[in-house]
Design a protein around this motif. Structure first.
Motif, PDB file in Angstrom:
ATOM      1  N   ALA A  78      60.723  43.858 106.514  1.00  0.00           N
ATOM      2  CA  ALA A  78      59.354  43.582 106.953  1.00  0.00           C
ATOM      3  C   ALA A  78      58.600  42.784 105.893  1.00  0.00           C
ATOM      4  O   ALA A  78      57.852  41.847 106.203  1.00  0.00           O
ATOM      5  N   MET A  79      58.824  43.129 104.640  1.00  0.00           N
ATOM      6  CA  MET A  79      58.180  42.410 103.543  1.00  0.00           C
ATOM      7  C   MET A  79      58.654  40.958 103.496  1.00  0.00           C
ATOM      8  O   MET A  79      57.862  40.036 103.266  1.00  0.00           O
ATOM      9  N   GLY A 109      57.865  35.438 103.752  1.00  0.00           N
ATOM     10  CA  GLY A 109      58.496  34.182 104.159  1.00  0.00           C
ATOM     11  C   GLY A 109      57.580  33.323 104.999  1.00  0.00           C
ATOM     12  O   GLY A 109      57.463  32.111 104.784  1.00  0.00           O
ATOM     13  N   ALA A 110      56.909  33.944 105.969  1.00  0.00           N
ATOM     14  CA  ALA A 110      56.016  33.195 106.858  1.00  0.00           C
ATOM     15  C   ALA A 110      54.782  32.690 106.113  1.00  0.00           C
ATOM     16  O   ALA A 110      54.405  31.517 106.220  1.00  0.00           O
ATOM     17  N   GLU A 131      48.177  39.379  97.945  1.00  0.00           N
ATOM     18  CA  GLU A 131      49.387  39.055  97.193  1.00  0.00           C
ATOM     19  C   GLU A 131      49.581  39.995  96.005  1.00  0.00           C
ATOM     20  O   GLU A 131      50.712  40.351  95.675  1.00  0.00           O
ATOM     21  N   THR A 132      48.503  40.374  95.365  1.00  0.00           N
ATOM     22  CA  THR A 132      48.613  41.328  94.253  1.00  0.00           C
ATOM     23  C   THR A 132      49.183  42.660  94.735  1.00  0.00           C
ATOM     24  O   THR A 132      50.086  43.230  94.111  1.00  0.00           O
ATOM     25  N   LEU A 133      48.655  43.150  95.842  1.00  0.00           N
ATOM     26  CA  LEU A 133      49.128  44.432  96.391  1.00  0.00           C
ATOM     27  C   LEU A 133      50.591  44.325  96.827  1.00  0.00           C
ATOM     28  O   LEU A 133      51.380  45.257  96.621  1.00  0.00           O
ATOM     29  N   LEU A 134      50.960  43.197  97.423  1.00  0.00           N
ATOM     30  CA  LEU A 134      52.341  43.015  97.866  1.00  0.00           C
ATOM     31  C   LEU A 134      53.291  42.907  96.672  1.00  0.00           C
ATOM     32  O   LEU A 134      54.433  43.376  96.726  1.00  0.00           O
ATOM     33  N   SER A 135      52.816  42.318  95.582  1.00  0.00           N
ATOM     34  CA  SER A 135      53.651  42.141  94.398  1.00  0.00           C
ATOM     35  C   SER A 135      53.913  43.444  93.654  1.00  0.00           C
ATOM     36  O   SER A 135      54.765  43.480  92.752  1.00  0.00           O
ATOM     37  N   VAL A 161      52.337  46.319 108.332  1.00  0.00           N
ATOM     38  CA  VAL A 161      52.089  47.746 108.574  1.00  0.00           C
ATOM     39  C   VAL A 161      53.395  48.460 108.910  1.00  0.00           C
ATOM     40  O   VAL A 161      53.654  49.576 108.433  1.00  0.00           O
ATOM     41  N   LEU A 162      54.228  47.830 109.706  1.00  0.00           N
ATOM     42  CA  LEU A 162      55.526  48.408 110.055  1.00  0.00           C
ATOM     43  C   LEU A 162      56.370  48.620 108.798  1.00  0.00           C
ATOM     44  O   LEU A 162      57.025  49.658 108.641  1.00  0.00           O
ATOM     45  N   GLY A 163      56.333  47.654 107.888  1.00  0.00           N
ATOM     46  CA  GLY A 163      57.065  47.800 106.634  1.00  0.00           C
ATOM     47  C   GLY A 163      56.578  48.978 105.815  1.00  0.00           C
ATOM     48  O   GLY A 163      57.380  49.699 105.202  1.00  0.00           O
TER      49      GLY A 163
END
Length: 504
Positions: free
Chosen positions: A276-277, A282-283, A385-389, A465-467
């Motif tokens: 999911a990430m 990627g998109a 992006e910070t939270l995802l990183s 959210v699914l991830g």
């Protein structure tokens, strides 16, 4: 990690169907308290000095930087490529899709080889293929777009060999908190390399007036990477940082490796989370500069691109944001993990869940604000992006400590294949295809060009959210699976050294 609660660990170990043995015929993935005779290739014991280990990590980080710079150079000059070849959004998305497809399908091959043969030689060969094909793609003529697609697919061959094997080398050089720190350094170059790919690609294309020159810098830097691999990297013994004089591990069949991994619930659920990430990153990584450029055209702040190279300002800004937020996010996630891991055994997947679940609304808000306020959009993109990183280094560390050393390359490969097959292999193309499907309602409208891409990208926050939910599932099993892997490495069953062959 704790050593109590062995009943739960033993129950899970029974599911893995690995065997503990002291006999010479012990198999790969099996555990033995003695080294088998005449099998030095399978069981290596040579240690590597700390200095050489740190140098090896530095070299691997440098090449990881180049990998991700190359991967997103195309996105940094996408407007110019669309103008040069006169291609649609869905066709543009194919440039990333074909690259990821070759990457993911070849990853299991390199995972198999990486668990059995000289990892250094495999990485050198893969890097050579990457250099040749990347350089070749820069000479494609305007009437031969299909050749660009082919060369981008071949670039995935080189990256598959490296991305599958390099983390396992670091896992065999370091253990414990040192491993976590070194993995953090390695994975911080994912966002840093990605961001620099946008910036350097756009800068070189703008300076030379030709986007193809943007594809010629990375191969030159890659040639240096090959030299560094040849002279500064050694091939560490598999499991060297985990055994510490404990059990010796040898080879089993690939089918047994896969069965073991499919029964490892932490590995399975975290792989779904990574998928999911990958879809989201990627998109967004591929389309965000183009999306923001269209937003400013729709607002009347910029004219549409008439002649390439197109205005690179959005690639600059998005690239800079990706670099900064990547550094902050990776080190922040690693710091939180180090503080919580001893007190909360399932802290790592919980941190990943929080990163995914909290970044999704940030991206949603950013997309919705693009039509009215570009500065506010960039602000929320930076927060998201910070939270995802937070997740990059932690996810790699999870795989290393829930999977035994001799199966880590296979695990990396399978996770790469799944996350790209269902994630970023299709997401850039899917976003482009949805955008193209919406185009028929208002063709040749700059405002609608922005809106149709906006509606397409809105899919990403929901996948995020699914991830997050997948990582919450991982947190239910992480403690048990980590303890099971530790017992397998140490050669213990029921907390005691194994003295006979038994299924556990």
């Amino acid at each position: 990690m704790e050593t109590e609660g062995t009943v739960a660990s033993n129950q899970h170990s029974r599911k893995t169907r690995l065997s503990f043995s002291t006999i010479i015929s012990a198999r790969y993935g099996s555990i033995s308290s003695e080294l088998p005779d005449g099998n030095a290739s399978s069981v290596q014991t040579t240690s590597i000095s700390p200095r050489r280990s740190y140098i090896a990590v530095a070299v691997l980080c440098y090449i990881n930087l180049l990998n991700y710079m190359d991967r997103y150079t195309i996105a940094g000059v996408l407007l110019s490529i669309q103008k040069y070849f006169d291609i649609s959004d869905s066709t543009s998305g194919l440039l990333q899709t074909v690259f990821i497809c070759s990457f993911m399908f070849l990853a299991p091959v390199f995972g198999y080889l990486g668990d059995r043969y000289d990892r250094k030689l495999i990485m050198i060969a893969g890097l050579f293929v990457w250099i040749v094909t990347t350089l070749g793609s820069s000479f494609v003529k305007q009437s031969h777009f299909w050749i660009l697609l082919l060369t981008r697919a071949l670039v995935g061959t080189g990256e598959a060999s490296y991305s599958t094997i390099a983390p396992t080398v670091i896992g065999d050089l370091f253990a414990g908190t040192q491993r976590t720190l070194m993995i953090s350094f390695f994975y911080i170059f994912i966002p840093v390399g990605s961001g620099l790919g946008y910036i350097l690609g756009a800068t070189i294309a703008n300076a030379t007036g030709d986007w193809r020159w943007a594809l010629r810098v990375n191969p030159a830097l890659g040639a240096l990477g090959i030299l560094l691999l040849v002279f500064l990297i050694t091939n560490p013994p598999r499991g060297a940082s985990d055994n510490h004089g404990g059990a010796a591990m040898e080879s089993t069949s690939y089918l047994e490796d896969v069965k073991y991994l499919l029964k490892n619930r932490s590995f399975v659920w975290s792989s779904f989370g990574v998928t999911a990430m990958a879809f989201v990153t990627g998109a967004l990584a591929f389309w965000t500069p183009t999306f923001l450029s269209r937003a400013q055209v729709a607002q009347g702040n910029r004219l549409p691109c008439g002649v390439e190279p197109c205005n690179p300002i959005d690639s600059y800004i998005f690239g800079a944001i990706t670099v900064v937020t990547g550094i902050v996010g990776v080190f922040l996630g690693t710091g939180i993990s180090k503080k919580l891991r001893d007190r909360v055994p399932n802290a790592d997947p919980l941190i990943c869940a929080v990163g995914m679940l909290s970044s999704s609304p940030c991206f949603f808000i950013a997309i919705m604000l693009a039509s009215t306020s570009i500065p506010a959009t960039y602000t929320f993109i930076a927060i998201g992006e910070t939270l995802l990183s937070l997740n990059w280094a932690i996810l790699a560390d999870i795989l290393l400590y829930v999977v035994v050393p001799t199966r880590r390359a296979t695990a990396e490969a399978l996770q790469i294949m799944v996350c790209h097959l269902l994630g970023d292999a299709g997401s850039p193309y899917l976003i482009g295809a949805i955008s193209d499907a919406l185009r028929k309602y208002k063709p040749d409208s700059p405002s609608w060009d922005f809106r149709r891409l906006e509606y397409s990208i809105l899919l990403c926050p929901f996948i995020g959210v699914l991830g997050g939910l997948f990582f919450l599932m991982t947190s239910l099993y992480i403690k048990e699976d980590r303890k099971a892997a530790q017992l397998l490495v140490s050669g213990q069953a029921n907390g005691q050294p194994a003295t006979s062959t038994e299924s556990v």
